[in-house]
Write an enzyme that holds these catalytic residues in place. Structure first.
Site, PDB file in Angstrom:
ATOM      1  N   GLU A 119       0.835  -1.201   0.000  1.00 55.57           N
ATOM      2  CA  GLU A 119       0.000   0.000   0.000  1.00 55.57           C
ATOM      3  C   GLU A 119       0.871   1.252   0.000  1.00 55.57           C
ATOM      4  O   GLU A 119       1.916   1.296   0.648  1.00 55.57           O
ATOM      5  CB  GLU A 119      -0.898  -0.006   1.240  1.00 55.57           C
ATOM      6  CG  GLU A 119      -1.962   1.063   1.251  1.00 55.57           C
ATOM      7  CD  GLU A 119      -2.948   0.871   2.400  1.00 55.57           C
ATOM      8  OE1 GLU A 119      -3.301   1.869   3.030  1.00 55.57           O
ATOM      9  OE2 GLU A 119      -3.338  -0.282   2.661  1.00 55.57           O
ATOM     10  N   ASP A 121       0.033   5.471   0.433  1.00 54.61           N
ATOM     11  CA  ASP A 121      -1.088   6.327   0.825  1.00 54.61           C
ATOM     12  C   ASP A 121      -0.795   7.820   0.750  1.00 54.61           C
ATOM     13  O   ASP A 121       0.270   8.284   1.174  1.00 54.61           O
ATOM     14  CB  ASP A 121      -1.460   6.090   2.303  1.00 54.61           C
ATOM     15  CG  ASP A 121      -1.957   4.702   2.575  1.00 54.61           C
ATOM     16  OD1 ASP A 121      -2.597   4.132   1.704  1.00 54.61           O
ATOM     17  OD2 ASP A 121      -1.692   4.196   3.681  1.00 54.61           O
ATOM     18  N   GLU A 123      -3.311  10.339   2.729  1.00 50.69           N
ATOM     19  CA  GLU A 123      -4.517  10.430   3.543  1.00 50.69           C
ATOM     20  C   GLU A 123      -4.658  11.858   4.045  1.00 50.69           C
ATOM     21  O   GLU A 123      -3.801  12.351   4.787  1.00 50.69           O
ATOM     22  CB  GLU A 123      -4.466   9.462   4.729  1.00 50.69           C
ATOM     23  CG  GLU A 123      -4.660   8.016   4.333  1.00 50.69           C
ATOM     24  CD  GLU A 123      -4.738   7.101   5.531  1.00 50.69           C
ATOM     25  OE1 GLU A 123      -5.594   6.202   5.513  1.00 50.69           O
ATOM     26  OE2 GLU A 123      -3.946   7.268   6.477  1.00 50.69           O
ATOM     27  N   GLY A 218      -7.113  12.650  17.623  1.00 53.50           N
ATOM     28  CA  GLY A 218      -7.267  11.309  18.176  1.00 53.50           C
ATOM     29  C   GLY A 218      -8.695  10.873  18.393  1.00 53.50           C
ATOM     30  O   GLY A 218      -8.968  10.009  19.238  1.00 53.50           O
TER      31      GLY A 218
END
Length: 348
Positions: A119, A121, A123, A218
């Protein structure tokens, strides 16, 4: 830009503002030297992945909008898998309150190699109203999800105001993440990485989804659907690479040499001195976390890490910034298309 940090006036603030403007101008100068790429229409290279009603194609088929509402997100996938390539799109992100939202642009083969997937990414991590978007890059090879290699950054522009090009170059020896024509991260393969360097054919994905449990502070701030629908736009789509069937490759390896030779001849496979200087400036001023400097996670940096003193001096021994910024570790969670099972994806 991080201009709001200069609100108290004085020589230090003026110097900071001048430095930020210089970085902004330097990155823009490099970014304006556009790559020579061929774009395709959506139907020429992609298929809907999930949330069909929230995937809206333009009448000419050259652009697509992905929407997130309280019922579903949406996404698309390349119609073929590729053994190395250059994957790119011009993207505009949702504006206003975007806490809990993730827009992802990435390559993966998780639907074929569920326990040993690769993968790469981009994001994009939303934020509360008035705060800028942040984003991270990451890579995994051969299912190495316990060895996350994420870096997190801010941007030198507002990604909600206009389109910017985001690109992933993946060859047998190097991975480069680009924003416009500015390289922001380079990973050079070495033998010590072993299978951690992505090596199996991958598809290209783009998704928007609800990541309220971790994306903003978070998980402190959730998606607020009062602002829905959240819209991300993609256009000027690029798929340059060698189409490949991973199952067929096992039975009879496919010769990608001509395609790879053509790919390696493109200007985006070389980081010129000007681009390297732009990358160094970006990383020194906009990167606020790198796994390479996080000694709490890795007492010995992973083998591909190149420790750059000017980068390292910004971080504590823990890998956190000395002044401001934050990074919260999170568990690995990759269900970015929750309404579609892996078996359904592989049938598309």
């Amino acid at each position: 830009m991080d201009v709001w940090l200069c609100s108290n006036g004085g020589s230090f603030s003026n110097l900071f503002l001048l430095l930020t403007l210089m970085i902004f101008c330097f990155c823009n100068i490099v970014a304006n030297a556009s790559f020579n790429v061929s774009t395709i229409r959506f139907d020429e290279g992609y298929s809907p992945l999930f949330g069909d009603g929230n995937l809206v194609r333009s009448p000419d088929g050259k652009s697509v909008r992905l929407l997130l509402d309280r019922f579903t997100g949406s996404g698309f996938i390349s119609s073929k898998m590729y053994n190395h390539g250059f994957f790119s799109a011009r993207i505009k992100l949702p504006s206003d309150y975007t806490a809990g939202i993730v827009v992802a642009f990435y390559t993966s083969n998780g639907d074929v190699f569920e326990k040993s997937h690769d993968e790469l990414d981009f994001e994009f991590l939303g934020n509360i109203e008035g705060k800028p978007w942040r984003f991270q890059t990451n890579l995994y090879g051969n299912g190495s999800t316990n060895r996350g290699r994420e870096e997190r950054y801010r941007l030198w522009f507002d990604p909600t105001k206009e389109f910017h090009r985001y690109s992933i170059l993946w060859t047998a020896n190097i991975i480069i993440f680009y924003i416009d024509e500015v390289p922001i991260r380079e990973v050079v393969r070495n033998e010590a990485m072993g299978g951690d360097f992505p090596s199996k054919p991958m598809s290209l994905y783009a998704t928007i989804w609800d990541a309220s449990n971790w994306a903003t502070s978070g998980g402190k701030y959730k998606v607020n659907y009062k602002y829905a629908p959240f819209v991300s736009e993609f256009k000027d789509l690029v798929l340059e690479g060698c189409p490949s069937d991973p199952i067929q490759e096992v039975l009879e390896p496919f010769d990608c040499s001509a395609t790879i030779t053509r790919l390696n001849a493109q200007d985006f496979t070389t980081i010129t001195p000007e681009r390297r200087a732009a990358m160094r400036n970006f990383r020194q001023h906009y990167m606020y976390y790198s796994y390479c400097y996080d000694t709490l996670r890795y007492s010995v940096p992973p083998p591909e890490c190149v420790i750059i003193p000017s980068e390292k001096q910004r971080f504590k021994d823990s890998g956190r910034l000395k002044f401001g910024g934050s990074h919260r570790r999170r568990s690995r969670r990759r269900n970015r298309n929750p309404s579609v099972s892996l078996s359904n994806q592989s049938s598309m």
